[in-house]
Design an enzyme around this catalytic site. Structure first.
Site, mmCIF file in Angstrom:
data_model
loop_
_atom_site.group_PDB
_atom_site.id
_atom_site.type_symbol
_atom_site.label_atom_id
_atom_site.label_comp_id
_atom_site.label_asym_id
_atom_site.label_seq_id
_atom_site.Cartn_x
_atom_site.Cartn_y
_atom_site.Cartn_z
ATOM 1 N N ASP A 78 44.220 39.498 46.041
ATOM 2 C CA ASP A 78 45.060 40.535 46.314
ATOM 3 C C ASP A 78 44.168 41.810 45.591
ATOM 4 O OD1 ASP A 78 47.396 42.287 46.801
ATOM 5 O OD2 ASP A 78 48.046 41.750 44.700
ATOM 6 N N SER A 79 44.837 43.006 46.012
ATOM 7 C CA SER A 79 44.469 44.437 45.455
ATOM 8 C C SER A 79 44.383 44.509 44.022
ATOM 9 C CB SER A 79 45.060 45.495 46.212
ATOM 10 O OG SER A 79 46.485 45.374 45.720
ATOM 11 N N CYS B 107 47.944 39.477 50.044
ATOM 12 C CA CYS B 107 48.295 40.985 49.814
ATOM 13 C C CYS B 107 48.957 41.205 51.356
ATOM 14 C CB CYS B 107 47.088 41.553 49.850
ATOM 15 S SG CYS B 107 47.095 43.438 49.825
ATOM 16 N N THR C 228 49.201 44.266 52.635
ATOM 17 C CA THR C 228 48.412 45.294 53.224
ATOM 18 C C THR C 228 47.121 44.923 54.035
ATOM 19 O OG1 THR C 228 49.421 46.690 51.488
ATOM 20 C CG2 THR C 228 47.329 47.604 52.636
ATOM 21 N N GLU D 184 51.975 47.559 38.496
ATOM 22 C CA GLU D 184 50.537 47.654 37.870
ATOM 23 C C GLU D 184 50.588 47.931 36.438
ATOM 24 O OE1 GLU D 184 47.495 46.377 38.935
ATOM 25 O OE2 GLU D 184 48.409 45.664 40.661
ATOM 26 N N CYS E 148 55.488 43.232 50.329
ATOM 27 C CA CYS E 148 54.249 43.635 49.435
ATOM 28 C C CYS E 148 54.344 42.414 48.110
ATOM 29 C CB CYS E 148 54.268 44.947 48.826
ATOM 30 S SG CYS E 148 53.203 45.345 47.558
HETATM 31 N N1 DGL Z 1 50.097 43.529 46.993
HETATM 32 C C1 DGL Z 1 49.641 44.352 48.051
HETATM 33 C C2 DGL Z 1 50.494 43.987 49.271
HETATM 34 O O1 DGL Z 1 50.885 43.332 49.238
HETATM 35 C C3 DGL Z 1 49.087 45.527 47.726
HETATM 36 C C4 DGL Z 1 49.536 46.910 47.618
HETATM 37 C C5 DGL Z 1 48.569 47.845 47.126
HETATM 38 O O2 DGL Z 1 47.584 47.646 46.935
HETATM 39 O O3 DGL Z 1 48.814 49.115 47.786
HETATM 40 O O4 DGL Z 1 50.565 45.005 49.920
#
Ligand code: DGL
Length: 265
Positions: A9-10, A72, A74, A151, A183
């Protein structure tokens, strides 16, 4: 097979998926990568998101993973087709499982999707929902402030409720009965989101469905771990370990061990 499941994930959001995978597959080894130095992904361009996602995939492949879970939305929305094209290993995204669950859940055929700007603009959820039922209406709303709030570990703070209200109060008027938390960070804001949407709206957190999909794919490939032994779960982050550790502790309710910082993906 002892090889680990790779999950990325990010940042911290993908831990919501790790939690469900561990619950369903308690003997599987896992390598998690949270790209905390480059979070958020959701406000970045498609090319950048694809580049980061490919790098994260290569990092996990360096750990000899047997399957990759893109925890993630995104990355799943924008990079999944590209990653699938480049690598033979099974790759699981989070969009299809979430869309499926929402389609099962809705009664009035009005589904809401909240996610990052990149996810919402990609139209990925609409596409998946329409594949399953063309008669369903999908309404989307980007909530870019949610990721930094998570975060920071402010999920139970007043600010979480205020921001949720700002994004979702107008969205409520659409009359949806089902809302996809599109998300992986958002399940951590469930109470604030439910509070604004009210009890009549079902929140969909795709993590459980994703875990089921992981089990299904592993079984299909003959990759399930046979040994009923305590697994190794390793966490890698691209920024400070301490920050990740603190926030993870807040929502997992336990201290994570085996967290390492990697210099650069
Ligand atoms: N957890 C992420 C998602 O599901 C990332 C959100 C992000 O880094 O902007 O989209």
């Amino acid at each position: 097979m002892d090889r680990p499941i790779g999950i990325f994930d990010s940042g911290i959001g993908g831990l919501t998926v790790v939690k469900e995978v561990v619950r369903l597959l308690p003997f599987e080894n896992i390598v998690y990568f949270g790209d905390t130095a480059r979070v958020p992904y959701g406000i970045k361009s498609k090319d950048t998101i694809i580049k980061f996602s490919l790098e994260n995939t290569l990092f996990l492949l360096g750990h000899d993973v047997k399957v990759i879970v893109i925890a993630c939305n995104t990355s799943s929305s924008l990079a999944l087709p590209v990653i699938r094209k480049h690598f033979k290993i099974p790759i699981i995204g989070v969009i299809m499982p979430g869309a499926k669950e929402a389609v099962y859940a809705t009664k009035n055929k009005k589904i809401g999707v909240i996610g990052t700007r990149a996810t919402v603009n990609s139209g990925a959820y609409e596409q998946e929902v329409k594949k399953l039922d063309r008669g369903i209406k999908v309404y989307s709303q980007a909530c870019p402030m949610f990721v930094p709030i998570v975060e920071e570990g402010w999920t139970q703070d007043d600010i979480a409720y205020k921001v949720a209200k700002k994004y979702l109060e107008p969205f409520k008027k659409k009359g949806i009965d089902t809302l996809v938390l599109g998300c992986t960070h958002y399940p951590l804001l469930k109470s604030a989101i439910q509070n604004v949407m009210g009890p009549g709206v079902t929140l969909i957190d795709s993590a459980q469905q994703v875990a089921l999909e992981v089990k299904h794919v592993l079984a299909q490939e003959g990759y399930l771990r046979k040994k009923r032994m305590k697994p190794a779960i390793e966490y890698f982050v691209s920024d400070e370990v301490a920050i990740f550790k603190n926030v993870a502790k807040k929502f997992l309710g336990k201290e994570l061990k085996n967290i390492q910082k990697v210099p650069n993906v």
